[in-house]
Design an enzyme around this catalytic site. Structure first.
Site, mmCIF file in Angstrom:
data_model
loop_
_atom_site.group_PDB
_atom_site.id
_atom_site.type_symbol
_atom_site.label_atom_id
_atom_site.label_comp_id
_atom_site.label_asym_id
_atom_site.label_seq_id
_atom_site.Cartn_x
_atom_site.Cartn_y
_atom_site.Cartn_z
ATOM 1 N N ASN A 148 1.236 -1.330 -0.093
ATOM 2 C CA ASN A 148 0.042 0.298 0.071
ATOM 3 C C ASN A 148 1.006 1.507 0.724
ATOM 4 O O ASN A 148 1.252 1.621 0.862
ATOM 5 C CB ASN A 148 -1.089 0.082 1.260
ATOM 6 C CG ASN A 148 -1.807 -0.536 0.850
ATOM 7 O OD1 ASN A 148 -2.385 -1.793 0.308
ATOM 8 N ND2 ASN A 148 -1.602 -1.455 2.379
ATOM 9 N N GLU A 188 -8.299 -2.790 -3.026
ATOM 10 C CA GLU A 188 -8.729 -2.581 -1.833
ATOM 11 C C GLU A 188 -8.041 -0.908 -1.261
ATOM 12 O O GLU A 188 -7.581 -0.868 -0.955
ATOM 13 C CB GLU A 188 -7.832 -3.594 -0.143
ATOM 14 C CG GLU A 188 -7.763 -5.148 0.072
ATOM 15 C CD GLU A 188 -7.009 -5.542 0.785
ATOM 16 O OE1 GLU A 188 -5.559 -4.792 1.419
ATOM 17 O OE2 GLU A 188 -7.246 -6.780 1.573
ATOM 18 N N ARG A 247 0.629 -7.746 -8.657
ATOM 19 C CA ARG A 247 0.247 -8.781 -7.897
ATOM 20 C C ARG A 247 -0.835 -9.283 -7.859
ATOM 21 O O ARG A 247 -1.350 -8.528 -8.786
ATOM 22 C CB ARG A 247 -0.129 -7.846 -6.194
ATOM 23 C CG ARG A 247 1.207 -7.776 -5.645
ATOM 24 C CD ARG A 247 1.074 -7.650 -3.877
ATOM 25 N NE ARG A 247 1.410 -8.442 -2.811
ATOM 26 C CZ ARG A 247 -0.171 -8.191 -2.182
ATOM 27 N NH1 ARG A 247 -0.757 -6.843 -2.217
ATOM 28 N NH2 ARG A 247 0.375 -9.031 -1.677
ATOM 29 N N ARG A 257 -14.588 -14.333 -3.409
ATOM 30 C CA ARG A 257 -13.970 -13.877 -4.154
ATOM 31 C C ARG A 257 -12.715 -14.294 -4.518
ATOM 32 O O ARG A 257 -11.799 -14.111 -4.418
ATOM 33 C CB ARG A 257 -13.023 -13.171 -2.431
ATOM 34 C CG ARG A 257 -12.533 -12.550 -2.101
ATOM 35 C CD ARG A 257 -11.769 -11.680 -1.046
ATOM 36 N NE ARG A 257 -10.245 -11.507 -0.694
ATOM 37 C CZ ARG A 257 -10.356 -11.035 0.051
ATOM 38 N NH1 ARG A 257 -10.767 -10.973 1.548
ATOM 39 N NH2 ARG A 257 -8.583 -11.318 0.824
ATOM 40 N N ASP A 270 -6.592 -15.280 1.543
ATOM 41 C CA ASP A 270 -5.456 -14.207 1.988
ATOM 42 C C ASP A 270 -4.730 -14.612 3.043
ATOM 43 O O ASP A 270 -5.498 -14.384 4.745
ATOM 44 C CB ASP A 270 -6.338 -12.835 2.440
ATOM 45 C CG ASP A 270 -5.495 -11.403 2.797
ATOM 46 O OD1 ASP A 270 -3.824 -11.495 2.526
ATOM 47 O OD2 ASP A 270 -6.030 -10.818 3.547
ATOM 48 N N GLU A 322 0.191 -13.447 9.946
ATOM 49 C CA GLU A 322 -0.601 -12.136 10.475
ATOM 50 C C GLU A 322 -2.250 -12.396 10.887
ATOM 51 O O GLU A 322 -2.986 -12.064 11.625
ATOM 52 C CB GLU A 322 -1.423 -11.258 8.989
ATOM 53 C CG GLU A 322 -2.971 -10.596 8.902
ATOM 54 C CD GLU A 322 -3.477 -9.825 7.813
ATOM 55 O OE1 GLU A 322 -2.183 -10.476 6.548
ATOM 56 O OE2 GLU A 322 -4.537 -9.038 7.108
ATOM 57 N N GLU A 378 -4.280 -24.254 13.731
ATOM 58 C CA GLU A 378 -5.425 -24.709 13.025
ATOM 59 C C GLU A 378 -6.775 -25.067 13.802
ATOM 60 O O GLU A 378 -8.160 -25.166 13.454
ATOM 61 C CB GLU A 378 -5.151 -25.882 12.321
ATOM 62 C CG GLU A 378 -5.958 -25.879 10.848
ATOM 63 C CD GLU A 378 -5.563 -26.874 10.238
ATOM 64 O OE1 GLU A 378 -5.088 -28.170 10.101
ATOM 65 O OE2 GLU A 378 -6.418 -26.628 9.209
ATOM 66 N N TRP A 406 -16.656 -8.362 2.147
ATOM 67 C CA TRP A 406 -14.688 -8.474 2.040
ATOM 68 C C TRP A 406 -14.459 -10.043 1.149
ATOM 69 O O TRP A 406 -13.958 -10.487 1.432
ATOM 70 C CB TRP A 406 -14.423 -8.288 4.016
ATOM 71 C CG TRP A 406 -14.517 -6.724 3.792
ATOM 72 C CD1 TRP A 406 -14.942 -6.259 4.599
ATOM 73 C CD2 TRP A 406 -13.155 -6.504 3.690
ATOM 74 N NE1 TRP A 406 -13.997 -5.596 4.689
ATOM 75 C CE2 TRP A 406 -12.783 -5.301 4.180
ATOM 76 C CE3 TRP A 406 -12.019 -6.236 2.227
ATOM 77 C CZ2 TRP A 406 -12.528 -3.928 3.301
ATOM 78 C CZ3 TRP A 406 -10.902 -5.172 2.602
ATOM 79 C CH2 TRP A 406 -11.345 -4.260 3.157
HETATM 80 C C1 GCV Z 1 -1.081 -4.685 2.629
HETATM 81 C C2 GCV Z 1 -4.555 -8.068 3.574
HETATM 82 C C3 GCV Z 1 -3.465 -7.383 5.078
HETATM 83 C C4 GCV Z 1 -2.960 -5.870 4.151
HETATM 84 C C5 GCV Z 1 -2.468 -6.285 3.029
HETATM 85 C C6 GCV Z 1 -2.956 -6.713 1.408
HETATM 86 C C7 GCV Z 1 -2.270 -7.199 0.707
HETATM 87 O O1 GCV Z 1 -5.923 -8.057 3.283
HETATM 88 O O2 GCV Z 1 -4.839 -7.387 5.688
HETATM 89 O O3 GCV Z 1 -3.283 -5.721 5.284
HETATM 90 O O4 GCV Z 1 -2.428 -5.014 2.997
HETATM 91 O O5 GCV Z 1 -3.851 -8.035 2.611
HETATM 92 O O6 GCV Z 1 -2.009 -7.932 0.817
HETATM 93 O O7 GCV Z 1 -2.150 -5.972 0.097
#
Ligand code: GCV
Length: 705
Positions: free
Chosen positions: A229, A310, A343, A360, A389, A417, A535, A566
Site C-alpha cells: 500500500n 483494497e 500482485r 472472492r 488471504d 497475520e 488450526e 470483504w
Molecule cells: C498490505 C491483507 C492484509 C492487508 C494487506 C493485504 C495485501 O488484506 O490484511 O493488510 O495490505 O492483505 O496483501 O495487500
C-alpha cells in the site's frame, strides 16, 4: 462471559510481560547466525581446517564473504584465519568464481552449467596444498557457500571431504516488508520499521545491514522495503538519496533493493494530469524515473505493484488491464535488468454478500488467466498461495496453474497475520510444503507448484518466491524467538523446496539453540506440530477465518466475516456451514482447477476433511471421513488444540537449564500466554457453534453461558 473477560485481561498482562522482555541481551539479534563456541570435543573435528583464507577477487561481496568466514570460524572454533597469504604458501580456504579458480588451477575438475548463484564446496589439492574451495558463478554465490560451510560447522557436520554442489530452485528469492514511511509496519508484530521513521529513511541503518546478512545467509537476493500500500513519495526525487543509503547497506550482502510503487505516482508526485498506462507521457515518466534510480543504484532490483485492490489506484480507472499497467513499468525497467512484480491480489471488497454465487476466491484467476501471455518478459505475477488471504488453511490458488506464458512467483506470509501474530507458536513450513508439493496438473502434465513458480514447468525466463516478512526493531526481529524459524524456512524453501520441514527445523534449531539432543528434539517436535495445533483451535475443516476480520485479524470473531463485502464468508446458519464453491451448485470456483484437481474437490465424498468447508456447504450433522460429525469435530478439535497448546508449556519447561535463561523465560512466557488464549478461542468458538446449531457436544463440555 465474565470468565472470558478475566482470562483475556490476565493474558494481556502476560503478553505485556513478554513484550517488555524484548530488552534482554542481544542473543535474539543474531538469529540463526550465532556462531557460538563449539565444545572442545565437537571442535576437534575441525582441527584440519586450513588456517588461512584467500579471496580470488576483491569485490565488495567477496570481501564480505571472507569477513563472515573469519567471524564464524573465530566464534565457533576460537581460531583467527589468516588472510593475504597467497594460495601457494599454505593450505587455504579459497573463495572465488569458477573462472578464477580455473585460472589458478587449470587441472581441477570444476562443476559447470550450474544455475546463477549456485555454489560448489570442494576439497582439493591446489599446487600441492590441501584446500577447501568455495566457488560459484557469482560473488553472491560464494557468499552463500560461506554461509553453508559455517552452518555445517555449527551443526557438527563433516567438512573435510566435501564435494557438494548446491543451486537455487528459482532465480527470484525475495522478501517484502510492509513498512510505512512513518515507521509503522502494516501487519507487523515486532516493533517499528528498521528502514523508516518520521517520513524518512532512518539515520542509522545498522539494523538494515544486519537484516540483509540474515537474508543472504539463506539465499534471499531481493527485498522490497516499503508497504505494497505504497506511499507515492517513495519515488519522489528528494527521496532517492535516502534509498541510495539503504541500497548501500544491502549491497555487501548481495541483497538487491526494491520498492513498492503506487500506480498513480505519475499524477500524484509526477505533475502529470493522468496515470493512464497507455498514455505516452506516463510511459516517459516511468522511463525517466527508472533511469534516475539506476543511475544512483545500479544494482536496483525492481518494483512491486499492488493496484485495483483494497482501495489502491489501478488501471481500471482508465479502463485498462493489469497487463497494460504492468507492461508500461516493465518496459522502463527492461534496459536496466529490473523486474516488475505485479500482485494478483486484486479483488472487489464491496461484493454483495447476499448473492450466493459471488466469490472472492475466484477473482485472481478470473482477472489474470485471460491475460496469460500478454505480459512483458520481466513481469512476474506475484500470487498469494491461497485464493483468499493467508488463512490457516486454504487450497492452492488456481492461478498458480493458470499461467503458462507468464512468469509467476508465489507469495507466502511469514508475518503471522492470521496465524497468531507471533504471540502463538505456528511454524508455517509444513503448510508451505503442502502448497509447493501440490500437483496442479497444468497443461495436462504433472506440475507441482514448486516447478511452476521456478519457471521450470513452462520454460519461463524467471520466477520465484516472495515472503512477506515484516521484521521490526524488536531484538528478536519477529518478536517471538521461535517465529524466526519461519523466516529461515522461507529462505531455505526458496532455495530448495524439496527440503523436508523436519530438515529445515532441525537445521534452524541447531543453529539457533545448539546441538543438545533434548533441545533439538523438543523444539523440532513443538514446531512441527504447531500449525495443526493452531488450526485446530482457530479454523478447522478449511472454514476460513473465524478471526475478527474487521478488526485485528487475531481474536476470535466468527460473526465478523459475514454480512459485509470483504468476501471472507463461511455462510454459517442454524443448519450448516461452508461455502458452496462447486461447479454444479455453487460459485463455480472449483472449475478454475485442472480436471484432475476438480475431481479431488467437486464430489463431496472425495473432498478431504481439512478443506471440506472451503468447498462445500454441509449440515452440522454431515459425517466426515474421520467418522465424526462436523459439529463434533469442531468441539473436539478445539478441546484437543487448546490442550496441545497447554502441553507446549510443560514441554518447554524440560529445557530449563538447557537454553539460556533469557530465551528460556521469554519463550515460556509466550507459551503460557498462548495456552490461555487457546482456551479463550476454544470456548468462544465452541459456544458460538453450539448457539448456532443447537447440537450438544456428546462429551458434555460445551455449555451456553
Ligand atoms: C498490505 C491483507 C492484509 C492487508 C494487506 C493485504 C495485501 O488484506 O490484511 O493488510 O495490505 O492483505 O496483501 O495487500
Amino acid at each position: 462471559m465474565k470468565r472470558l473477560g478475566l482470562l483475556m485481561i490476565v493474558h494481556a498482562l502476560l503478553l505485556a510481560g513478554a513484550r517488555s522482555s524484548c530488552l534482554y541481551a542481544e542473543s535474539g539479534a543474531e538469529g540463526w547466525l550465532r556462531y557460538s563456541a563449539l565444545q572442545e570435543q565437537a571442535a576437534k573435528k575441525y582441527e584440519r581446517l586450513p588456517a588461512s583464507t584467500v579471496a580470488l577477487n576483491d569485490s565488495l561481496v567477496l570481501k564480505t564473504a571472507q569477513q563472515e568466514l573469519i567471524r564464524g570460524v573465530r566464534g565457533m572454533l576460537g581460531r583467527s584465519l589468516r588472510t593475504g597469504a597467497g594460495p601457494f604458501a599454505e593450505p587455504a580456504i579459497l573463495l572465488g568464481r569458477f573462472e578464477q579458480l580455473h585460472t589458478l588451477a587449470p587441472a581441477l575438475t570444476i562443476p559447470s552449467n550450474i544455475r546463477e548463484d549456485g555454489y560448489w564446496l570442494g576439497h582439493e589439492q591446489v599446487h600441492g596444498f590441501e584446500c577447501l574451495l568455495i566457488a560459484s558463478s557469482t560473488d553472491r554465490g560464494v557468499l552463500y557457500g560461506v554461509f553453508a560451510l559455517l552452518s555445517k560447522i555449527a551443526r557438527g557436520e563433516d567438512i573435510l571431504a566435501l564435494d557438494e554442489l548446491q543451486q537455487p530452485s528459482a532465480p527470484l528469492r525475495w522478501v517484502n516488508q510492509w513498512d510505512n514511511l512513518d515507521g509503522r509496519i502494516e501487519r507487523g508484530y515486532a516493533g517499528a520499521s528498521i528502514f523508516f521513521g518520521g517520513g524518512n529513511v532512518r539515520g542509522d541503518l545498522t539494523r538494515a545491514g544486519a537484516y540483509a546478512r540474515l537474508l543472504a545467509s539463506v539465499g534471499i537476493n531481493g527485498c522490497a522495503i516499503n508497504n505494497v500500500n505504497a506511499d507515492p513519495r517513495i519515488l519522489a526525487d528528494s527521496f532517492l538519496p535516502q534509498l541510495v543509503r539503504v541500497a548501500d547497506a544491502f549491497r555487501p550482502w548481495g541483497v538487491q533493493l526494491s520498492v513498492s510503487v503506487d500506480l498513480s505516482a505519475p499524477k500524484t508526485i509526477g505533475g502529470l494530469d493522468t496515470f493512464d498506462p497507455l498514455d505516452s507521457q506516463v510511459a516517459e515518466w516511468w522511463r525517466r524515473k527508472v533511469a534516475d534510480i539506476y543511475k544512483q543504484v545500479p544494482d536496483f532490483g525492481g518494483f512491486v505493484v499492488k493496484a485495483d485492490s483494497e482501495g489502491r489506484a489501478g488501471p481500471s480507472s482508465y479502463g485498462r488491464s493489469p497487463a497494460d499497467a504492468a507492461n508500461v513499468i516493465a518496459r522502463a525497467l527492461q534496459p536496466h535488468g529490473g523486474v516488475l512484480f505485479y500482485r494478483a491480489f486484486v479483488y472487489d471488497h464491496h461484493l454483495d454478500w447476499r448473492n450466493l454465487k459471488n466469490d472472492r476466491a475466484r477473482a485472481a484467476y478470473d482477472i489474470f488467466h485471460p491475460l496469460d501471455g500478454k505480459f512483458e518478459n520481466n513481469v512476474v505475477i506475484q500470487i498469494k498461495h491461497g485464493p483468499i488471504d493467508f488463512q490457516v488453511r486454504e487450497p492452492v490458488s488456481p492461478l498458480l496453474g493458470g499461467l503458462q506464458h507468464t512468469n509467476e512467483a508465489i507469495e507466502l506470509e511469514i508475518t503471522q497475520e492470521y496465524t497468531g501474530q507471533q504471540r502463538h507458536l505456528c511454524f508455517l513450513v509444513p503448510m508451505w510444503k503442502e502448497v509447493l508439493d501440490f500437483d496442479m496438473h497444468a497443461g495436462g502434465q504433472s506440475t507441482p507448484v514448486k516447478d511452476l513458480v521456478a519457471g521450470r514447468a513452462f520454460h519461463r525466463p524467471t520466477g520465484g518466491f516472495v515472503g512477506v516478512a515484516n521484521v521490526g526493531m524488536d531484538v528478536n526481529w519477529l518478536a517471538h524467538p521461535l517465529a524466526m524459524a519461519n523466516l529461515y524456512g522461507l529462505g531455505r524453501l526458496a532455495w530448495n523446496p524439496d527440503l523436508s520441514a523436519n530438515t529445515i527445523v532441525d537445521e534452524w534449531t541447531r543453529l539457533t539453540f545448539g546441538n543438545d539432543p533434548l533441545v533439538v528434539r523438543t523444539i523440532t517436535r513443538m514446531q512441527l506440530s504447531s500449525w495443526h495445533v493452531y488450526e485446530s483451535y482457530t479454523g478447522p475443516l478449511g472454514v476460513g477465518t473465524l478471526t475478527n476480520i474487521v478488526g485485528n485479524h487475531y481474536d476470535p470473531g466468527p460473526e465478523s466475516s459475514e454480512r459485509n463485502g470483504w468476501g471472507q464468508w463461511h455462510r454459517a446458519d442454524h443448519e450448516g456451514i461452508g461455502m458452496d464453491r462447486t461447479v454444479a451448485t455453487g460459485t463455480g470456483f472449483i472449475g478454475q482447477y485442472a480436471p484432475e484437481v476438480q475431481k479431488l474437490y467437486e464430489p463431496l465424498p472425495a473432498c478431504p476433511d481439512e478443506l471440506l468447508l472451503f468447498f462445500h456447504h454441509v449440515p452440522y450433522t454431515h459425517v466426515l471421513h474421520s467418522g465424526k460429525t462436523v459439529i463434533q469435530h469442531v468441539y473436539d478439535a478445539h478441546y484437543e488444540g487448546a490442550e496441545a497448546a497447554g502441553a507446549y508449556v510443560s514441554q518447554w519447561k524440560l529445557l530449563e537449564g538447557h537454553v539460556d535463561d533469557e530465551r528460556y523465560t521469554d519463550v515460556l512466557t509466550r507459551l503460557q500466554y498462548q495456552a490461555g488464549q487457546a482456551i479463550v478461542w476454544r470456548d468462544t468458538i465452541n459456544e458460538w457453534f453450539y448457539r448456532g446449531s443447537g447440537i450438544s457436544d456428546v462429551k458434555g463440555r460445551v455449555v451456553k453461558r
